[in-house]
Write a protein that holds these residues in place. Structure first.
Motif, PDB file in Angstrom:
ATOM      1  N   TYR A  24      40.713  39.068  45.533  1.00 22.84           N
ATOM      2  CA  TYR A  24      42.164  39.112  45.349  1.00 22.84           C
ATOM      3  C   TYR A  24      42.634  40.475  45.827  1.00 22.84           C
ATOM      4  O   TYR A  24      42.290  41.498  45.241  1.00 22.84           O
ATOM      5  CB  TYR A  24      42.517  38.896  43.878  1.00 22.84           C
ATOM      6  N   GLU A 145      39.439  41.811  41.666  1.00 18.75           N
ATOM      7  CA  GLU A 145      38.482  41.140  40.788  1.00 18.75           C
ATOM      8  C   GLU A 145      37.273  42.004  40.461  1.00 18.75           C
ATOM      9  O   GLU A 145      36.631  41.815  39.432  1.00 18.75           O
ATOM     10  CB  GLU A 145      38.038  39.814  41.418  1.00 18.75           C
ATOM     11  N   THR A 146      36.948  42.938  41.356  1.00 20.57           N
ATOM     12  CA  THR A 146      35.766  43.779  41.153  1.00 20.57           C
ATOM     13  C   THR A 146      36.142  45.248  40.967  1.00 20.57           C
ATOM     14  O   THR A 146      35.277  46.119  41.076  1.00 20.57           O
ATOM     15  CB  THR A 146      34.797  43.623  42.341  1.00 20.57           C
TER      16      THR A 146
END
Length: 210
Positions: A24, A145-146
């Motif tokens: 994302y 996301e990470t």
């Protein structure tokens, strides 16, 4: 039958893998009509106000650009007129007020650095408009996301811990400009693959309108 089941499992695995890798990186718009409108608006070019030196880079969220321009036309019109009317290579380094607004253009003669020395960032109240007019600057956009915040907004910037393997890297030259909205967590002034790391970049912080 077994072959069909095997193929189905492979397809499902590839789909899951592709989704996991997609990440994302910018705000997503599900309103297809608005997305179409934004593309048409960009192509029509009314936003340019005689600025033809560069186009938006492919990483720019066109729908958000369109949306923010419509909400705040005074600043965006003044920004593009100033860019069109100014000799961006000859103007002195430093801060230059943009007439008719509270916007300030920062003209920076700077150097790229190794990725490890550069900070990731995003802003809550402002949009980063960045236009490299000399040299090649490398930008990165990091995956939400990470990535995790490593501090709080002070006063309008926040930094992140991120996975460099999931970052998307783009080289910026004078034929493209970049726009980083609050959902575009980014890293600027990253060392490129060439021998020359000197750059001149125009940075303008535009108000973000909710």
């Amino acid at each position: 039958m077994k072959k069909r089941i095997f193929c189905a499992i492979v397809c499902m695995t590839l789909t899951v893998f592709a989704t996991a890798q997609s990440g994302y990186y910018t705000r997503e718009y599900t309103d297809r009509h608005k997305v179409r409108q934004a593309r048409q608006w960009l192509k029509a070019g009314s936003w340019r106000h005689d600025f033809h030196k560069a186009d938006p880079h492919k990483s720019v969220n066109i729908t958000e650009f369109y949306e923010q321009y419509e909400k705040n036309p005074t600043q965006w019109k003044a920004l593009f007129r100033w860019l069109a009317d100014t000799d961006l290579k000859a103007i002195s380094a430093g801060k230059h007020p943009i007439p008719g607004t509270q916007l300030v253009a920062s003209v920076e003669d700077s150097k790229n650095e190794p990725l490890a020395k550069r900070n990731s960032e995003s802003h809550y109240h402002h949009i980063d408009f960045q236009y490299v007019v000399g040299g090649t600057e490398r930008f990165a956009v990091i995956d939400h996301e990470t990535s995790t915040p490593k501090d709080q907004y002070k006063p309008d910037v926040i930094h992140y811990n991120y996975d460099a393997g999931r970052a998307r890297f783009y080289d910026s030259t004078a034929d493209k400009f970049f726009i980083f909205f609050p959902s575009d967590w980014h890293i600027a002034k990253i060392e490129n693959d060439g021998y020359n790391q000197d750059i001149r970049v125009i940075v303008i912080k535009v108000d973000y309108i909710d």
